[in-house]
Design an enzyme around this catalytic site. Structure first.
Site, mmCIF file in Angstrom:
data_model
loop_
_atom_site.group_PDB
_atom_site.id
_atom_site.type_symbol
_atom_site.label_atom_id
_atom_site.label_comp_id
_atom_site.label_asym_id
_atom_site.label_seq_id
_atom_site.Cartn_x
_atom_site.Cartn_y
_atom_site.Cartn_z
ATOM 1 N N CYS A 111 0.635 -5.661 7.663
ATOM 2 C CA CYS A 111 1.561 -5.057 6.697
ATOM 3 C C CYS A 111 2.800 -4.456 7.370
ATOM 4 O O CYS A 111 3.769 -4.117 6.691
ATOM 5 C CB CYS A 111 0.846 -3.990 5.883
ATOM 6 S SG CYS A 111 -0.661 -4.615 5.149
ATOM 7 N N HIS A 248 6.222 0.228 2.612
ATOM 8 C CA HIS A 248 5.215 -0.793 2.310
ATOM 9 C C HIS A 248 4.472 -0.405 1.027
ATOM 10 O O HIS A 248 4.055 0.744 0.860
ATOM 11 C CB HIS A 248 4.242 -0.909 3.491
ATOM 12 C CG HIS A 248 3.036 -1.733 3.192
ATOM 13 N ND1 HIS A 248 3.111 -2.959 2.578
ATOM 14 C CD2 HIS A 248 1.707 -1.498 3.407
ATOM 15 C CE1 HIS A 248 1.881 -3.441 2.434
ATOM 16 N NE2 HIS A 248 1.018 -2.574 2.924
ATOM 17 N N ASN A 278 -0.240 -5.377 -3.381
ATOM 18 C CA ASN A 278 0.059 -5.206 -1.967
ATOM 19 C C ASN A 278 0.251 -6.593 -1.352
ATOM 20 O O ASN A 278 -0.714 -7.341 -1.197
ATOM 21 C CB ASN A 278 -1.111 -4.461 -1.312
ATOM 22 C CG ASN A 278 -0.962 -4.316 0.189
ATOM 23 O OD1 ASN A 278 -0.113 -4.944 0.809
ATOM 24 N ND2 ASN A 278 -1.800 -3.481 0.779
#
Ligand code: UT7
Length: 321
Positions: A111, A248, A278
């Protein structure tokens, strides 16, 4: 010279999967998912692939930058879900867009991938090696998620975001911090490929994504504010002087905690996880592109970008738009 973003692009797969759809597959419900994460729906790749989404996002970013593919000197793709072990996704993008003068390579930092890739672009530009670089974050997490595991399958989505950066004497990336802690990598794991040869086979340990959600949550709410504060201090900035924080998109509660730590209002922390889930390495460039196209940035704006996740990895960037 600094890496300045001069064009952005993004793409989401056509198929939308809502929390209500997931409630038909696993023992979950919309209320639990929304209250714990902020996610209502996510896009799932069916016709699309990692390389096709990366290519489309890259083309859009080039178009936005008013640059041809031949002008590119480098293509960096951050992904943990490539189509192939080889060729790299970056090489596939190079071929698809005809970036014949670029060198292309992938980078793996989960990520934090796009943030680390942007920092890599900054390093090449700062060193005077290249001036024009295409940076892409792309994931097809749907292929590494266990769709029977309610603790992970509700979180992730697919997509791609891209940014064209070019050398600038003043604006662009001013400073960055980036960190890894491999000793804590067990908190978020997924095997690459089964160990299998003529002489033996070793079973998959984690065929699909396995996550200690609480450990990752605790890591994020500690490390992300800390890394942002370090950048602010090092650049003699107050949190108030930052126009927007592009973080993020893992969990709304993580972002709320960061905002609270910095004593900044939530409207300075734009979010799209409600619609996208996500998307790991794609989340920061996806959100950047949405904000850019919505006219949320103006020249001179001060931005903080942050990525965090598997590895463990985390990092933040201070840039002037
Ligand atoms: O991008 C990479 C970085 N990843 C992250 O940042 C993820 C960070 N972690 C998180 O966002 C949160 O830890 C989660 C959203 C993954 C989980 O939220 P939580 O508040 O930490 O929940 P939990 O894991 O402590 O689970 C609480 C309860 C459990 O039930 P019991 O043991 O209390 O009876 C779970 O079994 O919720 C249960 N649960 C669910 N219930 C309904 C877990 N998943 C679900 C679900 N629906 N999908």
């Amino acid at each position: 010279m600094n890496a300045r973003i001069i064009g952005t692009g993004s793409v989401l797969p056509k198929k939308v999967v809502t929390n209500f759809d997931l409630a038909e597959i696993v023992d979950t419900n919309d209320e639990w998912i929304v209250s714990r994460t902020g996610i209502k729906e996510r896009h799932v790749a069916i016709e699309e692939s990692t390389s096709s989404m990366a290519t489309e996002a890259g083309k859009k970013a080039l178009e936005d930058a008013g640059m041809t593919a031949e002008e590119l000197e480098m293509i960096l793709v951050a992904t943990v879900t490539p189509d192939y072990v080889t060729p790299s996704t970056a090489c596939m993008v190079q071929a698809a867009i005809g970036a014949t003068n670029a060198v292309a390579m992938d980078l793996s930092a989960a990520c934090s991938g796009f943030v680390f890739a942007l920092n890599t672009a900054q390093a090449y530009i700062r060193a005077g090696i290249y001036k024009k670089i295409l940076v892409i974050g792309v994931e097809t997490l749907s292929k590494v998620v266990d769709w029977t595991d309610r603790s992970t399958c509700i979180l992730f989505g697919d997509g791609a975001g891209a940014a064209v950066v070019s050398a600038d004497a003043e604006a662009g990336i001013q400073d960055f911090v980036q960190y890894t802690d491999g000793a804590k990598g067990v908190a978020l794991q997924c095997d690459a490929r089964q160990h299998k040869n003529l002489f033996g086979t070793r079973a998959f340990e984690n065929e699909y994504v396995q996550m200690d959600g609480q450990a990752v949550f605790k890591f994020a709410v500690r490390r992300v504010p800390e890394s942002i504060q370090k950048l602010l201090d090092r650049n003699q900035l107050t949190a108030e002087q930052i126009d927007l924080y592009v973080l993020h998109q893992a969990n709304m509660r993580i972002i709320e905690t960061v905002a609270k730590f910095l004593k900044e209002p939530m409207d300075k922390f734009p979010m799209n996880m409600e619609r996208c889930g996500n998307t790991s390495g794609a989340s920061v460039p996806l959100l950047l592109d949405e904000l850019n196209r919505a006219g949320r940035f103006k020249r001179g704006d001060k931005l903080i970008l942050s990525g965090f996740g598997g590895g463990l990895t985390w990092g933040s960037i201070y840039m002037i738009w």
